[in-house]
Write a protein that holds these residues in place. Sequence first.
Motif, PDB file in Angstrom:
ATOM      1  N   ILE A  12      -8.516 -33.569 -23.521  1.00 25.43           N
ATOM      2  CA  ILE A  12      -8.204 -33.654 -25.084  1.00 25.43           C
ATOM      3  C   ILE A  12      -6.969 -33.708 -25.360  1.00 25.43           C
ATOM      4  O   ILE A  12      -6.348 -34.548 -25.967  1.00 25.43           O
ATOM      5  N   ALA A  13      -6.407 -32.461 -24.763  1.00 29.37           N
ATOM      6  CA  ALA A  13      -4.842 -32.197 -24.962  1.00 29.37           C
ATOM      7  C   ALA A  13      -4.028 -33.260 -24.535  1.00 29.37           C
ATOM      8  O   ALA A  13      -3.143 -33.890 -25.067  1.00 29.37           O
ATOM      9  N   HIS A  14      -4.316 -33.705 -23.350  1.00 31.89           N
ATOM     10  CA  HIS A  14      -3.631 -34.822 -22.600  1.00 31.89           C
ATOM     11  C   HIS A  14      -3.871 -36.226 -23.593  1.00 31.89           C
ATOM     12  O   HIS A  14      -2.481 -36.798 -23.590  1.00 31.89           O
ATOM     13  N   ARG A  15      -4.777 -36.401 -23.838  1.00 30.30           N
ATOM     14  CA  ARG A  15      -4.893 -37.732 -24.763  1.00 30.30           C
ATOM     15  C   ARG A  15      -4.236 -37.469 -26.083  1.00 30.30           C
ATOM     16  O   ARG A  15      -3.510 -38.410 -26.501  1.00 30.30           O
ATOM     17  N   LEU A  16      -4.200 -36.353 -26.661  1.00 25.81           N
ATOM     18  CA  LEU A  16      -3.589 -36.198 -28.128  1.00 25.81           C
ATOM     19  C   LEU A  16      -1.915 -36.398 -27.614  1.00 25.81           C
ATOM     20  O   LEU A  16      -1.126 -36.895 -28.529  1.00 25.81           O
ATOM     21  N   LEU A  17      -1.569 -35.869 -26.787  1.00 25.10           N
ATOM     22  CA  LEU A  17      -0.103 -35.823 -26.496  1.00 25.10           C
ATOM     23  C   LEU A  17       0.614 -37.163 -25.879  1.00 25.10           C
ATOM     24  O   LEU A  17       1.652 -37.609 -26.295  1.00 25.10           O
ATOM     25  N   THR A  18      -0.324 -37.899 -25.371  1.00 21.02           N
ATOM     26  CA  THR A  18       0.176 -39.214 -24.538  1.00 21.02           C
ATOM     27  C   THR A  18      -0.350 -40.352 -25.368  1.00 21.02           C
ATOM     28  O   THR A  18       0.298 -41.438 -25.085  1.00 21.02           O
ATOM     29  N   GLU A  19      -1.373 -40.424 -26.029  1.00 20.80           N
ATOM     30  CA  GLU A  19      -1.875 -41.407 -26.942  1.00 20.80           C
ATOM     31  C   GLU A  19      -1.819 -41.609 -28.208  1.00 20.80           C
ATOM     32  O   GLU A  19      -1.711 -42.687 -28.912  1.00 20.80           O
TER      33      GLU A  19
ATOM     34  N   ILE B 251       0.005 -36.625 -36.567  1.00 14.15           N
ATOM     35  CA  ILE B 251      -0.728 -35.468 -36.164  1.00 14.15           C
ATOM     36  C   ILE B 251       0.221 -34.442 -35.786  1.00 14.15           C
ATOM     37  O   ILE B 251       1.310 -34.465 -35.356  1.00 14.15           O
ATOM     38  N   ALA B 252      -0.054 -33.231 -36.383  1.00 11.46           N
ATOM     39  CA  ALA B 252       0.349 -31.836 -35.757  1.00 11.46           C
ATOM     40  C   ALA B 252      -0.477 -31.097 -34.793  1.00 11.46           C
ATOM     41  O   ALA B 252      -1.614 -31.067 -35.028  1.00 11.46           O
ATOM     42  N   LEU B 253       0.240 -30.564 -34.005  1.00 11.61           N
ATOM     43  CA  LEU B 253      -0.618 -29.855 -33.015  1.00 11.61           C
ATOM     44  C   LEU B 253      -0.237 -28.382 -32.766  1.00 11.61           C
ATOM     45  O   LEU B 253       0.765 -27.771 -33.235  1.00 11.61           O
TER      46      LEU B 253
ATOM     47  N   LYS C 105      11.589 -28.654 -22.644  1.00 10.73           N
ATOM     48  CA  LYS C 105      12.526 -29.863 -22.095  1.00 10.73           C
ATOM     49  C   LYS C 105      11.444 -30.932 -22.044  1.00 10.73           C
ATOM     50  O   LYS C 105      11.993 -32.067 -22.510  1.00 10.73           O
ATOM     51  N   HIS C 106      10.383 -30.739 -21.353  1.00 10.00           N
ATOM     52  CA  HIS C 106       9.571 -31.919 -21.269  1.00 10.00           C
ATOM     53  C   HIS C 106       8.973 -32.458 -22.507  1.00 10.00           C
ATOM     54  O   HIS C 106       9.043 -33.562 -22.968  1.00 10.00           O
ATOM     55  N   LEU C 107       8.612 -31.385 -23.371  1.00  7.99           N
ATOM     56  CA  LEU C 107       7.840 -31.954 -24.505  1.00  7.99           C
ATOM     57  C   LEU C 107       9.169 -32.387 -25.553  1.00  7.99           C
ATOM     58  O   LEU C 107       8.835 -33.406 -26.043  1.00  7.99           O
ATOM     59  N   LEU C 108      10.337 -31.964 -25.409  1.00 10.57           N
ATOM     60  CA  LEU C 108      11.489 -32.498 -26.512  1.00 10.57           C
ATOM     61  C   LEU C 108      11.613 -33.837 -25.915  1.00 10.57           C
ATOM     62  O   LEU C 108      11.982 -34.620 -26.814  1.00 10.57           O
ATOM     63  N   GLY C 109      11.352 -34.085 -24.822  1.00  9.95           N
ATOM     64  CA  GLY C 109      11.534 -35.747 -24.110  1.00  9.95           C
ATOM     65  C   GLY C 109      10.709 -36.688 -24.414  1.00  9.95           C
ATOM     66  O   GLY C 109      10.859 -37.800 -24.206  1.00  9.95           O
ATOM     67  N   LEU C 110       9.475 -36.286 -24.748  1.00 10.00           N
ATOM     68  CA  LEU C 110       8.185 -36.919 -24.908  1.00 10.00           C
ATOM     69  C   LEU C 110       8.594 -37.909 -26.230  1.00 10.00           C
ATOM     70  O   LEU C 110       8.764 -37.370 -27.242  1.00 10.00           O
ATOM     71  N   PRO C 111       8.624 -39.416 -25.929  1.00 10.74           N
ATOM     72  CA  PRO C 111       9.139 -40.171 -27.160  1.00 10.74           C
ATOM     73  C   PRO C 111       8.468 -40.246 -28.382  1.00 10.74           C
ATOM     74  O   PRO C 111       8.870 -40.523 -29.414  1.00 10.74           O
ATOM     75  N   ASN C 112       6.956 -39.735 -28.322  1.00 12.26           N
ATOM     76  CA  ASN C 112       6.263 -39.750 -29.455  1.00 12.26           C
ATOM     77  C   ASN C 112       5.937 -38.348 -30.200  1.00 12.26           C
ATOM     78  O   ASN C 112       5.308 -38.165 -31.233  1.00 12.26           O
ATOM     79  N   VAL C 113       6.843 -37.399 -29.761  1.00 13.33           N
ATOM     80  CA  VAL C 113       6.747 -36.202 -30.193  1.00 13.33           C
ATOM     81  C   VAL C 113       7.880 -35.679 -30.976  1.00 13.33           C
ATOM     82  O   VAL C 113       9.020 -35.696 -30.732  1.00 13.33           O
ATOM     83  N   ASN C 114       7.593 -35.274 -32.200  1.00 11.58           N
ATOM     84  CA  ASN C 114       8.695 -34.677 -33.132  1.00 11.58           C
ATOM     85  C   ASN C 114       8.664 -33.338 -33.161  1.00 11.58           C
ATOM     86  O   ASN C 114       7.826 -32.774 -33.834  1.00 11.58           O
ATOM     87  N   VAL C 115       9.602 -32.620 -32.660  1.00 19.66           N
ATOM     88  CA  VAL C 115       9.648 -31.117 -32.723  1.00 19.66           C
ATOM     89  C   VAL C 115      10.381 -30.748 -33.876  1.00 19.66           C
ATOM     90  O   VAL C 115      11.652 -31.277 -34.015  1.00 19.66           O
ATOM     91  N   GLU C 116       9.966 -29.854 -34.793  1.00 19.50           N
ATOM     92  CA  GLU C 116      10.891 -29.439 -35.955  1.00 19.50           C
ATOM     93  C   GLU C 116      11.884 -28.659 -35.314  1.00 19.50           C
ATOM     94  O   GLU C 116      11.877 -27.704 -34.494  1.00 19.50           O
ATOM     95  N   GLU C 117      13.053 -28.931 -36.009  1.00 16.16           N
ATOM     96  CA  GLU C 117      14.262 -28.183 -35.756  1.00 16.16           C
ATOM     97  C   GLU C 117      14.565 -28.335 -34.160  1.00 16.16           C
ATOM     98  O   GLU C 117      15.071 -27.262 -33.457  1.00 16.16           O
ATOM     99  N   TRP C 118      14.302 -29.700 -33.424  1.00 19.65           N
ATOM    100  CA  TRP C 118      14.498 -29.646 -32.076  1.00 19.65           C
ATOM    101  C   TRP C 118      15.938 -29.137 -31.797  1.00 19.65           C
ATOM    102  O   TRP C 118      16.019 -28.696 -30.532  1.00 19.65           O
ATOM    103  N   SER C 119      16.917 -29.407 -32.426  1.00 21.43           N
ATOM    104  CA  SER C 119      18.182 -29.072 -31.913  1.00 21.43           C
ATOM    105  C   SER C 119      18.550 -27.525 -31.847  1.00 21.43           C
ATOM    106  O   SER C 119      19.132 -27.130 -30.966  1.00 21.43           O
TER     107      SER C 119
END
Length: 139
Positions: free
Chosen positions: A28-35, A2-4, A69-83
Amino acid sequence: MIALDTNILARFYVADPADPEAARQRPIAHRLLTESPQVFVPLTVILELEWVLRAFYGFADEDFVRVVKHLLGLPNVNVEEWSRIADALAWHTEGLDFADALHLLASSHCTEFISFDDRRFARRAKRLAVTPAVVVPAK
């Protein structure tokens, strides 16, 4: 996957007790990002998030950096062009506007970045010796 959107991230990171809609949406946002097994966050959402957190919620630069930095560190989150975002965060902590840092990084293949109205941006970029050089054309 899913994209947020920005509003989901804002609800995840900002507790706004004065807003009843926020109180309903935050879990709801918490559930989406953590589950969610896989989450995608577009680069443009990160750019907009910086604006929302700074302009609407009054976040200081270091608080925005901590959020991303927290968002980039979440294992299930793929951020476009994170580098590129990580590099922009580094320049941002050194004094560049976050959006300007992203603009420069996206233009790294160019020899100059021309801007009409931002001499402060040009001075800061020069002080940091970032490339491409920021140039304000003469009148």
